[in-house]
Design a protein around this motif. Structure first.
Motif, PDB file in Angstrom:
ATOM      1  N   ALA A 196      36.507   1.670  28.099  1.00  0.00           N
ATOM      2  CA  ALA A 196      35.327   2.535  27.953  1.00  0.00           C
ATOM      3  C   ALA A 196      35.721   3.862  27.313  1.00  0.00           C
ATOM      4  N   GLY A 197      36.889   4.391  27.706  1.00  0.00           N
ATOM      5  CA  GLY A 197      37.387   5.599  27.052  1.00  0.00           C
ATOM      6  C   GLY A 197      37.612   5.370  25.567  1.00  0.00           C
ATOM      7  N   GLY A 198      38.106   4.180  25.226  1.00  0.00           N
ATOM      8  CA  GLY A 198      38.308   3.846  23.815  1.00  0.00           C
ATOM      9  C   GLY A 198      37.016   3.787  23.037  1.00  0.00           C
ATOM     10  N   SER A 211      38.886  11.557  25.604  1.00  0.00           N
ATOM     11  CA  SER A 211      38.198  10.343  26.051  1.00  0.00           C
ATOM     12  C   SER A 211      38.928   9.678  27.204  1.00  0.00           C
ATOM     13  N   LEU A 212      40.238   9.476  27.049  1.00  0.00           N
ATOM     14  CA  LEU A 212      41.016   8.845  28.120  1.00  0.00           C
ATOM     15  C   LEU A 212      41.234   9.813  29.283  1.00  0.00           C
ATOM     16  N   PRO A 216      40.181   6.827  32.115  1.00  0.00           N
ATOM     17  CA  PRO A 216      40.017   6.932  33.569  1.00  0.00           C
ATOM     18  C   PRO A 216      40.492   8.255  34.194  1.00  0.00           C
ATOM     19  N   GLY A 217      41.016   9.192  33.367  1.00  0.00           N
ATOM     20  CA  GLY A 217      41.699  10.362  33.902  1.00  0.00           C
ATOM     21  C   GLY A 217      40.921  11.170  34.926  1.00  0.00           C
ATOM     22  N   ALA A 218      39.655  11.497  34.609  1.00  0.00           N
ATOM     23  CA  ALA A 218      38.863  12.350  35.496  1.00  0.00           C
ATOM     24  C   ALA A 218      38.603  11.683  36.844  1.00  0.00           C
TER      25      ALA A 218
END
Length: 293
Positions: A196-198, A211-212, A216-218
Motif C-alpha cells: 500500500a505504501g508502494g 510513503s513507507l 507501515p512505519g507510522a
C-alpha cells in the motif's frame, strides 16, 4: 440473587480490561470499588490506539489504491480478487480492535477465529499476485528485474505475516501473554502494508521514504509508543525486534530480488508458465525503473 450474580460477572469482566496495568492508580481504585460493591457495574473503556491504527490504515490504504478502485474494469479478475481479500482483512482487523477497545472480548475472539481462516486466501492471493506481476511483464517484454521486486515481496510478506500471526495466535490462550498477543497481531498487520505504501509512490507520486514511513512505519511507531507508555518490558522489546524484522523485509524485498539464486528461481518459475492465460498484452508500466537502496 440471579441479577446480582450477573452484575457481578459483568463487573469482573470489565475489571479484566485493566490487567495490562495491574499497578496503576486507576486499577487499584477500580478494584477497591469493586470489592466494596461487587454488584456495581464498572465500565472501563480500553485504549482506542489500535482502533485508530485500523482507521488510519483503512483510510490511507483506500486512498493509495483509489485509482484502481475507480477503474476496476481495466484490471484482471485476480487483481480485483486480491483487492477484495485485502479489504476484507482490514475490516477484520478494524473489527477486532473495535471489540477489544469496547472490552467485548467474546466478539473479539469470534473475529479472531474468522481471521485465522482468512489467512488462507490472504496467503494464496498474495503469492499468486506476485507471480502474476512478473509473468505478465515477462510475456509483454517488459523489465523482469524490476518486476522481481514484487515477486520477492510476495514471499517476504507471506513469511512475515505468517510468523507474526501464528505466533500471536499461539500465545493468546494464556492471560499473562496478552501483551505479546497484542504486539504480534499488530505487526502481522504491519507486514501486509508495504504494498500500500508502494501504491502511494506509483499512483500519487509520493516520496518513497514518506510513503513507507506512513505504511507501515507510522503504524509501527504508534504501536511502539503505546507499548512504551502502557506496555511491559517484554512487549517493548518484542516491538523493537518485530519492527526491525519488518524493515529488514523491505531491504530483502529490494536487494534480495536481484540475488542470483532468486533470479534463477524466477526464470524457472516463468518457464513453468503457471498462468498460461496471460498474453503478451498487459496494463500499466511494464518497464518500471528498478528500485535501488
Amino acid at each position: 440473587i440471579e441479577k446480582n450474580r450477573l452484575l457481578n460477572l459483568i463487573s469482573i469482566s470489565k475489571l479484566q480490561t485493566l490487567e495490562d496495568r495491574p499497578n496503576s492508580p486507576e486499577t487499584k481504585t477500580t478494584t477497591s470499588q469493586h470489592n466494596q460493591n461487587p454488584t456495581k457495574l464498572i465500565i472501563i473503556m480500553r485504549t482506542p490506539v489500535f482502533f485508530s491504527i485500523g482507521i488510519f490504515v483503512l483510510s490511507l490504504g483506500t486512498y493509495a489504491f483509489f485509482p484502481y478502485l475507480t477503474h476496476v474494469d481495466n484490471y484482471p479478475s485476480l487483481v480485483n480478487v486480491h483487492a477484495a481479500v485485502m479489504l476484507g482483512w482490514l475490516l477484520l482487523f478494524l473489527g477486532q480492535t473495535y471489540f477489544a477497545m469496547r472490552g467485548d472480548i467474546a466478539n473479539h475472539i469470534k473475529f479472531g477465529k474468522a481471521a485465522l481462516y482468512y489467512t488462507v486466501p490472504i496467503c494464496v492471493c498474495g503469492l499468486a499476485i506476485g507471480y502474476h506481476k512478473v509473468s505478465r511483464v515477462y510475456k509483454a517484454g517488459g523489465r523482469v528485474d524490476s518486476a522481481r521486486v514484487h515477486f520477492m515481496g510476495s514471499f517476504v510478506h507471506f513469511f512475515q505475516f505468517g510468523c507474526c500471526f501464528f505466533l500471536g495466535y499461539l500465545v493468546k490462550n494464556k492471560k499473562q501473554n496478552k501483551d505479546l498477543h497484542r504486539v504480534f497481531m499488530t505487526y502481522a498487520n504491519a507486514a501486509l502494508l508495504p504494498p500500500a505504501g508502494g501504491r502511494l509512490v506509483v499512483n500519487w507520486g509520493w516520496n518513497a521514504a514518506v510513503s513507507l514511513g506512513l505504511l507501515p512505519g507510522a503504524t509501527m511507531a504508534l504501536a511502539f509508543m503505546y507499548e512504551c507508555v502502557r506496555g511491559t518490558r517484554r512487549s517493548i522489546a518484542l516491538s523493537m525486534v518485530l519492527a526491525a524484522f519488518i524493515m529488514l523485509g523491505l531491504v530483502c524485498e529490494v536487494a534480495g530480488s536481484q540475488w542470483g539464486w532468486f533470479a534463477d528461481f524466477t526464470d524457472r518459475a516463468l518457464q513453468w508458465d503457471l498462468m498460461p492465460w496471460l498474453g503478451d498484452t498487459t496494463y500499466g508500466d511494464i518497464n518500471e525503473e528498478l528500485v535501488e537502496l
